[in-house]
Design a protein around this motif. Structure first.
Motif, PDB file in Angstrom:
ATOM      1  N   UNK A  12       0.840  -1.193   0.000  1.00  0.00           N
ATOM      2  CA  UNK A  12       0.000   0.000   0.000  1.00  0.00           C
ATOM      3  C   UNK A  12       0.876   1.245   0.000  1.00  0.00           C
ATOM      4  N   UNK A  13       0.619   2.133  -0.965  1.00  0.00           N
ATOM      5  CA  UNK A  13       1.355   3.393  -1.071  1.00  0.00           C
ATOM      6  C   UNK A  13       0.391   4.561  -1.082  1.00  0.00           C
ATOM      7  N   UNK A  14       0.822   5.655  -0.486  1.00  0.00           N
ATOM      8  CA  UNK A  14       0.083   6.905  -0.609  1.00  0.00           C
ATOM      9  C   UNK A  14       0.341   7.456  -2.005  1.00  0.00           C
ATOM     10  N   UNK A  15      -0.547   8.318  -2.476  1.00  0.00           N
ATOM     11  CA  UNK A  15      -0.382   8.929  -3.796  1.00  0.00           C
ATOM     12  C   UNK A  15       0.984   9.620  -3.886  1.00  0.00           C
ATOM     13  N   UNK A  16       1.364  10.343  -2.848  1.00  0.00           N
ATOM     14  CA  UNK A  16       2.643  11.071  -2.858  1.00  0.00           C
ATOM     15  C   UNK A  16       3.827  10.111  -2.952  1.00  0.00           C
ATOM     16  N   UNK A  24      10.293   1.494   1.761  1.00  0.00           N
ATOM     17  CA  UNK A  24       9.373   0.817   2.681  1.00  0.00           C
ATOM     18  C   UNK A  24      10.005  -0.480   3.170  1.00  0.00           C
ATOM     19  N   UNK A  25       9.624  -0.883   4.375  1.00  0.00           N
ATOM     20  CA  UNK A  25      10.044  -2.184   4.887  1.00  0.00           C
ATOM     21  C   UNK A  25       8.983  -3.215   4.511  1.00  0.00           C
ATOM     22  N   UNK A  26       9.443  -4.342   4.000  1.00  0.00           N
ATOM     23  CA  UNK A  26       8.577  -5.437   3.577  1.00  0.00           C
ATOM     24  C   UNK A  26       8.918  -6.659   4.420  1.00  0.00           C
ATOM     25  N   UNK A  27       7.903  -7.335   4.939  1.00  0.00           N
ATOM     26  CA  UNK A  27       8.127  -8.579   5.673  1.00  0.00           C
ATOM     27  C   UNK A  27       8.316  -9.717   4.667  1.00  0.00           C
ATOM     28  N   UNK A  28       9.374 -10.486   4.869  1.00  0.00           N
ATOM     29  CA  UNK A  28       9.668 -11.632   4.019  1.00  0.00           C
ATOM     30  C   UNK A  28       9.862 -12.853   4.925  1.00  0.00           C
ATOM     31  N   UNK A  29       9.898 -14.063   4.361  1.00  0.00           N
ATOM     32  CA  UNK A  29      10.175 -15.235   5.195  1.00  0.00           C
ATOM     33  C   UNK A  29      11.545 -15.162   5.886  1.00  0.00           C
ATOM     34  N   UNK A  30      12.450 -14.327   5.344  1.00  0.00           N
ATOM     35  CA  UNK A  30      13.778 -14.161   5.934  1.00  0.00           C
ATOM     36  C   UNK A  30      13.878 -12.933   6.838  1.00  0.00           C
ATOM     37  N   UNK A  31      12.738 -12.320   7.156  1.00  0.00           N
ATOM     38  CA  UNK A  31      12.725 -11.120   7.998  1.00  0.00           C
ATOM     39  C   UNK A  31      12.432  -9.870   7.182  1.00  0.00           C
ATOM     40  N   UNK A  32      12.408  -8.742   7.858  1.00  0.00           N
ATOM     41  CA  UNK A  32      12.078  -7.466   7.209  1.00  0.00           C
ATOM     42  C   UNK A  32      13.213  -7.036   6.281  1.00  0.00           C
ATOM     43  N   UNK A  33      12.853  -6.559   5.095  1.00  0.00           N
ATOM     44  CA  UNK A  33      13.805  -6.056   4.113  1.00  0.00           C
ATOM     45  C   UNK A  33      13.331  -4.705   3.624  1.00  0.00           C
ATOM     46  N   UNK A  34      14.275  -3.819   3.337  1.00  0.00           N
ATOM     47  CA  UNK A  34      13.937  -2.490   2.829  1.00  0.00           C
ATOM     48  C   UNK A  34      13.788  -2.558   1.314  1.00  0.00           C
ATOM     49  N   UNK A  43      -0.181   1.648  -9.934  1.00  0.00           N
ATOM     50  CA  UNK A  43      -0.931   0.608  -9.232  1.00  0.00           C
ATOM     51  C   UNK A  43      -0.880  -0.678 -10.056  1.00  0.00           C
ATOM     52  N   UNK A  44      -0.654  -1.801  -9.385  1.00  0.00           N
ATOM     53  CA  UNK A  44      -0.567  -3.088 -10.066  1.00  0.00           C
ATOM     54  C   UNK A  44       0.857  -3.480 -10.438  1.00  0.00           C
ATOM     55  N   UNK A  45       1.799  -2.538 -10.346  1.00  0.00           N
ATOM     56  CA  UNK A  45       3.194  -2.847 -10.648  1.00  0.00           C
ATOM     57  C   UNK A  45       3.735  -3.847  -9.636  1.00  0.00           C
ATOM     58  N   UNK A  46       4.499  -4.820 -10.125  1.00  0.00           N
ATOM     59  CA  UNK A  46       5.116  -5.811  -9.245  1.00  0.00           C
ATOM     60  C   UNK A  46       6.593  -5.472  -9.104  1.00  0.00           C
ATOM     61  N   UNK A  47       7.006  -5.216  -7.864  1.00  0.00           N
ATOM     62  CA  UNK A  47       8.406  -4.931  -7.566  1.00  0.00           C
ATOM     63  C   UNK A  47       9.037  -6.206  -7.025  1.00  0.00           C
ATOM     64  N   UNK A  48      10.121  -6.644  -7.645  1.00  0.00           N
ATOM     65  CA  UNK A  48      10.727  -7.953  -7.353  1.00  0.00           C
ATOM     66  C   UNK A  48      11.855  -7.851  -6.335  1.00  0.00           C
ATOM     67  N   UNK A  49      11.805  -8.726  -5.352  1.00  0.00           N
ATOM     68  CA  UNK A  49      12.908  -8.929  -4.420  1.00  0.00           C
ATOM     69  C   UNK A  49      13.409 -10.342  -4.678  1.00  0.00           C
ATOM     70  N   UNK A  50      14.534 -10.436  -5.335  1.00  0.00           N
ATOM     71  CA  UNK A  50      15.063 -11.714  -5.808  1.00  0.00           C
ATOM     72  C   UNK A  50      15.431 -12.654  -4.661  1.00  0.00           C
TER      73      UNK A  50
END
Length: 93
Positions: A12-16, A24-34, A43-50
């Protein structure tokens, strides 16, 4: 949501934040990642964390984590916020 060994999570992102970019910090199975969100993301864009998804039982390789952008549009604005948005609209944004 799990898709094979990949994971999709809502972001979830604000318009700004969508317009200017953010971090943003994202929770992953390996812990929080920036995660760095690029300016102008839609909206709908997928940002990949390899390699931050689940491990595949067949080949032991890790899937990816995808943060799926959802832009939150506020229902109510203060007078100042409304004025700023109107200025943006008048400038062609």
């Amino acid at each position: 949501k799990r898709v094979g060994s990949d994971i999709e999570v809502p972001l979830d992102l604000k318009v700004s934040e969508a317009i200017l970019g953010a971090s943003k910090e994202i929770e992953t199975p390996q812990g929080a990642k920036k995660l760095k969100i690029p300016a102008g993301v839609g909206s709908g864009t997928k940002l990949r964390l390899k390699a931050l998804g689940f491990e595949s039982p067949q080949n032991k390789e890790r899937g990816d984590l995808y943060a799926v952008v959802q832009i939150s549009v506020p229902k109510k604005l203060s007078a100042k916020q409304k004025e700023l948005v109107q200025e943006l609209q008048e400038s062609g944004l």
